[in-house]
Scaffold this motif. Sequence first.
Motif, PDB file in Angstrom:
ATOM      1  N   VAL A   6       2.933  -2.008  10.969  1.00 46.86           N
ATOM      2  CA  VAL A   6       2.444  -2.959   9.957  1.00 46.86           C
ATOM      3  C   VAL A   6       1.454  -2.278   9.018  1.00 46.86           C
ATOM      4  O   VAL A   6       1.435  -2.532   7.813  1.00 46.86           O
ATOM      5  CB  VAL A   6       1.793  -4.190  10.631  1.00 46.86           C
ATOM      6  N   LYS A   7       0.612  -1.390   9.578  1.00 45.00           N
ATOM      7  CA  LYS A   7      -0.390  -0.708   8.759  1.00 45.00           C
ATOM      8  C   LYS A   7       0.264   0.093   7.647  1.00 45.00           C
ATOM      9  O   LYS A   7      -0.141  -0.004   6.487  1.00 45.00           O
ATOM     10  CB  LYS A   7      -1.246   0.203   9.634  1.00 45.00           C
ATOM     11  N   TYR A   8       1.290   0.848   7.982  1.00 46.96           N
ATOM     12  CA  TYR A   8       1.919   1.694   6.961  1.00 46.96           C
ATOM     13  C   TYR A   8       2.817   0.898   6.018  1.00 46.96           C
ATOM     14  O   TYR A   8       2.990   1.262   4.862  1.00 46.96           O
ATOM     15  CB  TYR A   8       2.681   2.849   7.634  1.00 46.96           C
ATOM     16  N   ILE A   9       3.372  -0.200   6.513  1.00 41.68           N
ATOM     17  CA  ILE A   9       4.126  -1.093   5.623  1.00 41.68           C
ATOM     18  C   ILE A   9       3.180  -1.693   4.588  1.00 41.68           C
ATOM     19  O   ILE A   9       3.483  -1.743   3.389  1.00 41.68           O
ATOM     20  CB  ILE A   9       4.818  -2.221   6.427  1.00 41.68           C
ATOM     21  N   LEU A  10       2.016  -2.157   5.067  1.00 42.94           N
ATOM     22  CA  LEU A  10       1.040  -2.767   4.161  1.00 42.94           C
ATOM     23  C   LEU A  10       0.497  -1.737   3.176  1.00 42.94           C
ATOM     24  O   LEU A  10       0.284  -2.040   1.998  1.00 42.94           O
ATOM     25  CB  LEU A  10      -0.102  -3.396   4.955  1.00 42.94           C
ATOM     26  N   PHE A  11       0.254  -0.513   3.645  1.00 38.83           N
ATOM     27  CA  PHE A  11      -0.241   0.548   2.765  1.00 38.83           C
ATOM     28  C   PHE A  11       0.781   0.839   1.659  1.00 38.83           C
ATOM     29  O   PHE A  11       0.425   0.938   0.475  1.00 38.83           O
ATOM     30  CB  PHE A  11      -0.517   1.821   3.572  1.00 38.83           C
ATOM     31  N   THR A  12       2.063   0.946   2.029  1.00 32.98           N
ATOM     32  CA  THR A  12       3.130   1.180   1.039  1.00 32.98           C
ATOM     33  C   THR A  12       3.232   0.006   0.072  1.00 32.98           C
ATOM     34  O   THR A  12       3.384   0.181  -1.143  1.00 32.98           O
ATOM     35  CB  THR A  12       4.482   1.375   1.752  1.00 32.98           C
ATOM     36  N   PHE A  13       3.134  -1.207   0.634  1.00 36.97           N
ATOM     37  CA  PHE A  13       3.181  -2.402  -0.201  1.00 36.97           C
ATOM     38  C   PHE A  13       2.074  -2.380  -1.255  1.00 36.97           C
ATOM     39  O   PHE A  13       2.299  -2.717  -2.412  1.00 36.97           O
ATOM     40  CB  PHE A  13       3.052  -3.648   0.667  1.00 36.97           C
ATOM     41  N   ASN A  14       0.878  -1.976  -0.840  1.00 38.77           N
ATOM     42  CA  ASN A  14      -0.250  -1.994  -1.762  1.00 38.77           C
ATOM     43  C   ASN A  14      -0.116  -0.956  -2.875  1.00 38.77           C
ATOM     44  O   ASN A  14      -0.617  -1.173  -3.981  1.00 38.77           O
ATOM     45  CB  ASN A  14      -1.566  -1.798  -1.002  1.00 38.77           C
ATOM     46  N   LEU A  15       0.541   0.150  -2.577  1.00 36.19           N
ATOM     47  CA  LEU A  15       0.825   1.116  -3.642  1.00 36.19           C
ATOM     48  C   LEU A  15       1.736   0.476  -4.685  1.00 36.19           C
ATOM     49  O   LEU A  15       1.515   0.602  -5.897  1.00 36.19           O
ATOM     50  CB  LEU A  15       1.474   2.371  -3.058  1.00 36.19           C
ATOM     51  N   ILE A  16       2.771  -0.223  -4.202  1.00 40.89           N
ATOM     52  CA  ILE A  16       3.687  -0.928  -5.112  1.00 40.89           C
ATOM     53  C   ILE A  16       2.944  -2.035  -5.843  1.00 40.89           C
ATOM     54  O   ILE A  16       3.138  -2.268  -7.046  1.00 40.89           O
ATOM     55  CB  ILE A  16       4.877  -1.511  -4.319  1.00 40.89           C
ATOM     56  N   PHE A  17       2.051  -2.710  -5.120  1.00 42.71           N
ATOM     57  CA  PHE A  17       1.274  -3.809  -5.697  1.00 42.71           C
ATOM     58  C   PHE A  17       0.351  -3.302  -6.809  1.00 42.71           C
ATOM     59  O   PHE A  17       0.191  -3.953  -7.846  1.00 42.71           O
ATOM     60  CB  PHE A  17       0.458  -4.482  -4.585  1.00 42.71           C
ATOM     61  N   ALA A  18      -0.242  -2.129  -6.590  1.00 45.80           N
ATOM     62  CA  ALA A  18      -1.108  -1.534  -7.609  1.00 45.80           C
ATOM     63  C   ALA A  18      -0.309  -1.228  -8.878  1.00 45.80           C
ATOM     64  O   ALA A  18      -0.770  -1.459 -10.004  1.00 45.80           O
ATOM     65  CB  ALA A  18      -1.760  -0.262  -7.075  1.00 45.80           C
ATOM     66  N   ILE A  19       0.920  -0.721  -8.681  1.00 45.02           N
ATOM     67  CA  ILE A  19       1.791  -0.436  -9.832  1.00 45.02           C
ATOM     68  C   ILE A  19       2.143  -1.734 -10.557  1.00 45.02           C
ATOM     69  O   ILE A  19       2.201  -1.785 -11.787  1.00 45.02           O
ATOM     70  CB  ILE A  19       3.073   0.292  -9.371  1.00 45.02           C
ATOM     71  N   SER A  20       2.366  -2.806  -9.788  1.00 45.62           N
ATOM     72  CA  SER A  20       2.683  -4.103 -10.411  1.00 45.62           C
ATOM     73  C   SER A  20       1.497  -4.617 -11.214  1.00 45.62           C
ATOM     74  O   SER A  20       1.666  -5.309 -12.227  1.00 45.62           O
ATOM     75  CB  SER A  20       3.092  -5.124  -9.346  1.00 45.62           C
ATOM     76  N   GLY A  21       0.263  -4.280 -10.771  1.00 45.40           N
ATOM     77  CA  GLY A  21      -0.926  -4.662 -11.542  1.00 45.40           C
ATOM     78  C   GLY A  21      -0.931  -3.989 -12.899  1.00 45.40           C
ATOM     79  O   GLY A  21      -1.258  -4.619 -13.916  1.00 45.40           O
ATOM     80  N   VAL A  22      -0.543  -2.718 -12.918  1.00 43.95           N
ATOM     81  CA  VAL A  22      -0.425  -1.995 -14.197  1.00 43.95           C
ATOM     82  C   VAL A  22       0.654  -2.650 -15.054  1.00 43.95           C
ATOM     83  O   VAL A  22       0.506  -2.791 -16.270  1.00 43.95           O
ATOM     84  CB  VAL A  22      -0.096  -0.508 -13.949  1.00 43.95           C
ATOM     85  N   GLY A  23       1.751  -3.091 -14.389  1.00 42.27           N
ATOM     86  CA  GLY A  23       2.815  -3.783 -15.111  1.00 42.27           C
ATOM     87  C   GLY A  23       2.334  -5.073 -15.748  1.00 42.27           C
ATOM     88  O   GLY A  23       2.724  -5.410 -16.874  1.00 42.27           O
TER      89      GLY A  23
END
Length: 237
Positions: A9-26
């Motif tokens: 779960v930790k690494y899934i959430l970490f990967t998700f947050n990288l994608i989430f950060a990119i979506s913030g830029v979007g």
Amino acid sequence: MQSCELGVVKYILFTFNLIFAISGVGLIVAGAFVLSDVGEFEHFMEGRILAPPVVLIVAGCIVFLVASLGCYGAIRESYYMLMAFALCLLIILIIELAVGIAAAVYKNDFQMSMKDIMKSSMQRFENSKSDRVAWNNLQTKLKCCGVEGPADWPENTRPVSCCHAIREGVNPPEAHHCRAAKPEDEILYVDGCFYQLQDKAESAAKILIGVGIGIAFVEVIGIILACWLASAVKNKD
């Protein structure tokens, strides 16, 4: 088993947050694009009409910062940081829903308000430089004339920006007004600027709605993952 679950779960959430950060830029890019596209005609719009793209830009900045919090909380396996992350996502989601609902509820009010502003500005055309500049810019760029059509302008005050053709001896380039025998004359733009501006605003709204729905979906996933990891951390402790 709990340790394995925690790691996954930790690494899934970490990967998700990288994608989430990119979506913030979007979000920031989408908001800036809509604001630049519609903002040049802000003379005819109330601040509340331009508010959604501004809110989207602010939300994008917050999303980027919250994603950083989520990444840090996931790596540190901090229960309180993860719950704070989930709470921040929930608050952002509620704000986005509130803005979307308000925009839908007051859509007709926005349109009527914009039409009233355009009519008031038209009455000030001859005596106000800012109104002249705004109308000439609007009519030239959107290829339109008047609020609902050329007939809105008295013939002797119809701006030359209403013309899409210049007849020799009738509308020379240095003319200040567009003269035509009748409102439907072929040298005039026949479409009203209100409808053109309305179409542009609705196109911008579709972009904002599409981006907003996509981000909302991502936020729901983030809340679930954060709560899942926080629960795993608590059980481990």
